[in-house]
Scaffold this motif. Structure first.
Motif, PDB file in Angstrom:
ATOM      1  N   ASP A  79      85.352  11.735  40.378  1.00 29.23           N
ATOM      2  CA  ASP A  79      86.827  11.964  41.410  1.00 29.23           C
ATOM      3  C   ASP A  79      87.713  12.548  40.393  1.00 29.23           C
ATOM      4  OD1 ASP A  79      85.838  11.369  43.671  1.00 29.23           O
ATOM      5  OD2 ASP A  79      86.512   9.191  43.697  1.00 29.23           O
ATOM      6  N   ARG A  84      81.958  19.365  41.085  1.00 29.99           N
ATOM      7  CA  ARG A  84      82.064  18.895  42.392  1.00 29.99           C
ATOM      8  C   ARG A  84      80.543  19.115  43.131  1.00 29.99           C
ATOM      9  NH1 ARG A  84      85.260  16.227  41.362  1.00 29.99           N
ATOM     10  NH2 ARG A  84      87.299  15.990  42.367  1.00 29.99           N
ATOM     11  N   THR A  85      79.511  19.497  42.147  1.00 28.74           N
ATOM     12  CA  THR A  85      78.115  19.684  42.895  1.00 28.74           C
ATOM     13  C   THR A  85      77.345  18.642  42.148  1.00 28.74           C
ATOM     14  OG1 THR A  85      78.125  22.039  42.800  1.00 28.74           O
ATOM     15  CG2 THR A  85      76.119  21.316  42.959  1.00 28.74           C
ATOM     16  N   VAL A  86      76.905  17.474  43.162  1.00 24.65           N
ATOM     17  CA  VAL A  86      76.335  16.180  42.718  1.00 24.65           C
ATOM     18  C   VAL A  86      75.142  16.252  43.157  1.00 24.65           C
ATOM     19  CG1 VAL A  86      76.659  13.844  42.622  1.00 24.65           C
ATOM     20  CG2 VAL A  86      78.659  15.497  42.622  1.00 24.65           C
ATOM     21  N   PHE A 100      81.289  10.796  49.773  1.00 23.02           N
ATOM     22  CA  PHE A 100      81.938  11.960  49.022  1.00 23.02           C
ATOM     23  C   PHE A 100      82.744  12.763  50.208  1.00 23.02           C
ATOM     24  CE2 PHE A 100      77.803  10.991  46.993  1.00 23.02           C
ATOM     25  CZ  PHE A 100      78.191  11.214  45.763  1.00 23.02           C
ATOM     26  N   TYR A 104      83.101  17.829  48.023  1.00 23.68           N
ATOM     27  CA  TYR A 104      81.778  18.085  47.246  1.00 23.68           C
ATOM     28  C   TYR A 104      80.658  18.682  47.883  1.00 23.68           C
ATOM     29  CZ  TYR A 104      83.585  14.337  43.891  1.00 23.68           C
ATOM     30  OH  TYR A 104      84.217  13.678  43.182  1.00 23.68           O
ATOM     31  N   LEU A 106      76.667  18.640  48.003  1.00 20.90           N
ATOM     32  CA  LEU A 106      75.527  17.507  47.541  1.00 20.90           C
ATOM     33  C   LEU A 106      74.137  18.080  47.550  1.00 20.90           C
ATOM     34  CD1 LEU A 106      76.577  14.450  49.601  1.00 20.90           C
ATOM     35  CD2 LEU A 106      77.640  15.031  47.079  1.00 20.90           C
ATOM     36  N   ARG A 127      77.501  17.590  54.029  1.00 19.66           N
ATOM     37  CA  ARG A 127      78.017  17.660  52.609  1.00 19.66           C
ATOM     38  C   ARG A 127      76.538  18.272  51.855  1.00 19.66           C
ATOM     39  NH1 ARG A 127      81.995  16.515  54.846  1.00 19.66           N
ATOM     40  NH2 ARG A 127      83.387  14.890  54.277  1.00 19.66           N
TER      41      ARG A 127
END
Length: 267
Positions: A79, A84-86, A100, A104, A106, A127
């Protein structure tokens, strides 16, 4: 849609001296806070990732599994970061994905029996932009001892999970990422597996060594002859109605979709 390229290279989050080189060598780097990092080094790994100045557009951060104490700490760090790519490890349901917000994107890693069983619901989550599967954790969750036969072929359980991930991803309009080939010295096996992944509809293959990147890129890039055929048949289709004959083959809409996919990869 996931558009980071075919070769995704894992890099341990506690080895910041490798971050830049990994990012340079691959289409995207996966900064790993999970399996590549020992428990005692998790906090340091988070600090290194947070301090990284890599381009966020080419970085994926793999966080720990939602049922671990590290997951909340990983999210707190993210955060405050630009990433932001997880990639979420060991996803087994959609509830943790709701943690999220809409900023984000995902990648859900379905690598347990429960995760593979729930892959359709996971793929449908708003997401989620891509799904990946993992052979070794999957077999461990089944109580097995090896994901492959002695000749290198995946066992049936692993093949089933791989198929489920690519099919359910496509059904939801999401991308599918193939699992790592853990035998670093087996370039021929990696090439065959990556070629099969590309032909089957995967958009990328993850890897664990920079030396695997070139093999994966080559496997996902169609040869010049195939690209030329695809473009020629698409051009021929412009003057046809419905099914038509082209160089001795019957061409219908499914084959035209194959040709469009090849043409896009060869662009």
């Amino acid at each position: 849609m996931f558009e980071l390229g075919p070769a995704l290279l894992f890099c341990p989050g506690d080895r910041p001296e490798r971050f830049a080189k990994a990012a340079e060598r691959a289409d995207a780097v996966i900064l790993d806070l999970e399996d590549a990092v020992a428990p005692a080094d998790k906090a340091a790994a988070r600090a290194h990732v947070a301090a990284s100045d890599l381009d966020p557009a080419r970085v994926i951060v793999r966080v720990n599994a939602p049922d671990t104490a590290e997951f909340a700490a990983d999210l707190e760090m993210l955060d405050e970061s630009p990433f932001r790519t997880v990639m979420v490890a060991k996803v087994e349901d959609t509830v943790p994905l709701d943690r999220f917000d809409e900023s984000y994107s995902l990648i859900a890693l379905c690598e347990t029996a429960r995760g593979v069983s729930a892959v359709a619901r996971i793929a449908a989550h708003d997401r989620v932009v891509a799904l990946m599967w993992g052979a070794e954790d999957l077999i461990a969750s089944l109580g097995g001892t090896a994901s492959r036969h002695a000749d290198g072929r995946y066992r049936d359980a692993a093949r089933y999970a791989r198929s489920r991930v690519v099919i359910e991803s496509a059904a939801c309009g999401k991308a599918a990422i193939d699992a790592v080939h853990i035998d670093i010295d087996d370039a021929l096996g990696l090439a065959a597996e990556a070629e099969d992944a590309a032909a089957s509809g995967f958009v990328a293959t993850a890897c664990i060594h920079p030396g695997q990147v070139g093999t994966i890129r080559a496997a996902y890039a169609p040869d010049a002859e195939t690209v030329a055929w695809a473009r020629d048949v698409l051009a021929a289709a412009e003057g046809e109605r419905g099914v038509f004959r082209f160089r001795g083959r019957m061409i219908d809409e499914p084959l035209l979709r194959h040709a469009r996919a090849v043409s896009a990869r060869g662009a």
